[in-house]
Design a protein around this motif. Structure first.
Motif, PDB file in Angstrom:
ATOM      1  N   ASP A  65      77.257  20.944  33.763  1.00 24.47           N
ATOM      2  CA  ASP A  65      78.388  21.327  32.912  1.00 24.47           C
ATOM      3  C   ASP A  65      79.571  20.387  33.137  1.00 24.47           C
ATOM      4  N   GLN A  66      79.850  20.062  34.395  1.00 23.07           N
ATOM      5  CA  GLN A  66      80.958  19.150  34.704  1.00 23.07           C
ATOM      6  C   GLN A  66      80.721  17.772  34.100  1.00 23.07           C
ATOM      7  N   LEU A  67      79.495  17.279  34.230  1.00 20.79           N
ATOM      8  CA  LEU A  67      79.201  15.928  33.745  1.00 20.79           C
ATOM      9  C   LEU A  67      79.208  15.841  32.225  1.00 20.79           C
ATOM     10  N   THR A  68      78.657  16.827  31.547  1.00 20.02           N
ATOM     11  CA  THR A  68      78.682  16.770  30.081  1.00 20.02           C
ATOM     12  C   THR A  68      80.103  16.924  29.561  1.00 20.02           C
ATOM     13  N   GLU A  69      80.917  17.712  30.239  1.00 19.40           N
ATOM     14  CA  GLU A  69      82.318  17.854  29.837  1.00 19.40           C
ATOM     15  C   GLU A  69      83.079  16.566  30.129  1.00 19.40           C
ATOM     16  N   ARG A  70      82.819  15.974  31.273  1.00 18.58           N
ATOM     17  CA  ARG A  70      83.509  14.742  31.675  1.00 18.58           C
ATOM     18  C   ARG A  70      83.187  13.600  30.720  1.00 18.58           C
ATOM     19  N   HIS A  71      81.915  13.451  30.359  1.00 20.13           N
ATOM     20  CA  HIS A  71      81.498  12.354  29.477  1.00 20.13           C
ATOM     21  C   HIS A  71      81.641  12.710  28.003  1.00 20.13           C
ATOM     22  N   ARG A  72      81.787  13.995  27.720  1.00 21.11           N
ATOM     23  CA  ARG A  72      81.908  14.484  26.340  1.00 21.11           C
ATOM     24  C   ARG A  72      80.779  13.975  25.458  1.00 21.11           C
ATOM     25  N   SER A  73      79.606  13.958  26.061  1.00 19.71           N
ATOM     26  CA  SER A  73      78.424  13.503  25.320  1.00 19.71           C
ATOM     27  C   SER A  73      77.191  14.068  26.016  1.00 19.71           C
ATOM     28  N   PRO A  74      76.038  13.976  25.368  1.00 15.97           N
ATOM     29  CA  PRO A  74      74.803  14.355  26.047  1.00 15.97           C
ATOM     30  C   PRO A  74      74.556  13.415  27.232  1.00 15.97           C
ATOM     31  N   VAL A  75      73.802  13.884  28.200  1.00 10.87           N
ATOM     32  CA  VAL A  75      73.415  13.052  29.342  1.00 10.87           C
ATOM     33  C   VAL A  75      71.904  13.135  29.517  1.00 10.87           C
ATOM     34  N   ARG A  76      71.331  12.051  29.998  1.00  9.78           N
ATOM     35  CA  ARG A  76      69.903  12.051  30.318  1.00  9.78           C
ATOM     36  C   ARG A  76      69.793  12.439  31.787  1.00  9.78           C
ATOM     37  N   VAL A  77      69.035  13.472  32.068  1.00  9.42           N
ATOM     38  CA  VAL A  77      68.938  14.006  33.421  1.00  9.42           C
ATOM     39  C   VAL A  77      67.531  13.800  33.957  1.00  9.42           C
ATOM     40  N   GLU A  78      67.477  13.331  35.183  1.00  6.39           N
ATOM     41  CA  GLU A  78      66.203  13.186  35.886  1.00  6.39           C
ATOM     42  C   GLU A  78      66.344  13.948  37.200  1.00  6.39           C
ATOM     43  N   VAL A  79      65.493  14.941  37.386  1.00  6.65           N
ATOM     44  CA  VAL A  79      65.523  15.756  38.600  1.00  6.65           C
ATOM     45  C   VAL A  79      64.290  15.404  39.415  1.00  6.65           C
ATOM     46  N   ARG A  80      64.522  15.016  40.654  1.00  7.37           N
ATOM     47  CA  ARG A  80      63.429  14.665  41.569  1.00  7.37           C
ATOM     48  C   ARG A  80      63.381  15.721  42.667  1.00  7.37           C
ATOM     49  N   GLU A  81      62.354  16.544  42.608  1.00  7.91           N
ATOM     50  CA  GLU A  81      62.199  17.632  43.583  1.00  7.91           C
ATOM     51  C   GLU A  81      61.638  17.085  44.893  1.00  7.91           C
ATOM     52  N   ALA A  82      61.820  17.849  45.978  1.00 10.82           N
ATOM     53  CA  ALA A  82      61.356  17.438  47.305  1.00 10.82           C
ATOM     54  C   ALA A  82      59.839  17.306  47.355  1.00 10.82           C
TER      55      ALA A  82
END
Length: 180
Positions: A65-82
């Motif tokens: 939420d912070q990042l999409t608000e900060r960039h005011r755009s969609p973001v590409r997210v990559e989650v790397r689990e343990a």
């Protein structure tokens, strides 16, 4: 001449809320086995606020939420689990709400000091507990000399001690009790 099987349209949407960037910010979230999370945005570290605890898996939604608000755009997210699994998605900003500042509270009205009245009496035994009662009603004694006072619950509740005093003005008889 062959006719095309599709119709070409040149109309653009009337308006767009936000321009879409040519390249989306790339957010990588690495989750460790102890549930700590490191976050990078376009390979630059994204850290929690100063003096805040390190990111944890539970902070996932808040960080996005912070990042999409900060960039005011969609973001590409990559989650790397343990455990080695990877999840990739495009996260869009939530619908923006117009900021409406909280109304400024009115300062509390200054309460005037109550006017104090004095009643002086004599003839009490030194140290004696003297009740102060306000007369809210009068009643007549029955032919057998008894008196029954009827009070509303609100009237009884107005007394901090919940005591009621019956005082015979001629006989001087005094009854103190708690109404039921």
């Amino acid at each position: 001449m062959a006719r095309p099987r599709y119709k070409r349209t040149t109309t653009e949407p009337e308006h767009r809320d936000e321009p879409v960037p040519v390249m989306l910010p790339h957010v990588v979230m690495d989750i460790a086995s102890d549930r700590r999370m490191t976050v990078t945005v376009d390979a630059a570290p994204y850290e929690p606020e100063p003096f805040a605890p390190p990111w944890r898996r539970e902070d996932f939604a808040r960080v996005l939420d912070q990042l999409t608000e900060r960039h005011r755009s969609p973001v590409r997210v990559e989650v790397r689990e343990a455990d080695g699994t990877t999840f990739t998605d495009i996260i869009t900003p939530s619908a923006r709400r117009r900021f409406q500042p909280a109304p400024t509270p009115e300062p509390p009205a200054r309460q005037a000091m109550p006017e104090l009245l004095t009643l002086h009496g004599e003839g009490f035994v030194p140290g004696e507990d003297v009740a102060v009662a306000i007369v809210i009603a009068h009643g007549d004694a029955a032919p057998d000399g008894t008196m029954r006072a009827l009070l509303t619950a609100e009237q009884a509740a107005s007394s901090p001690t919940r005591e009621v005093i019956l005082l015979g003005r001629v006989s001087g008889t005094l009854t103190i009790g708690h109404p039921q």
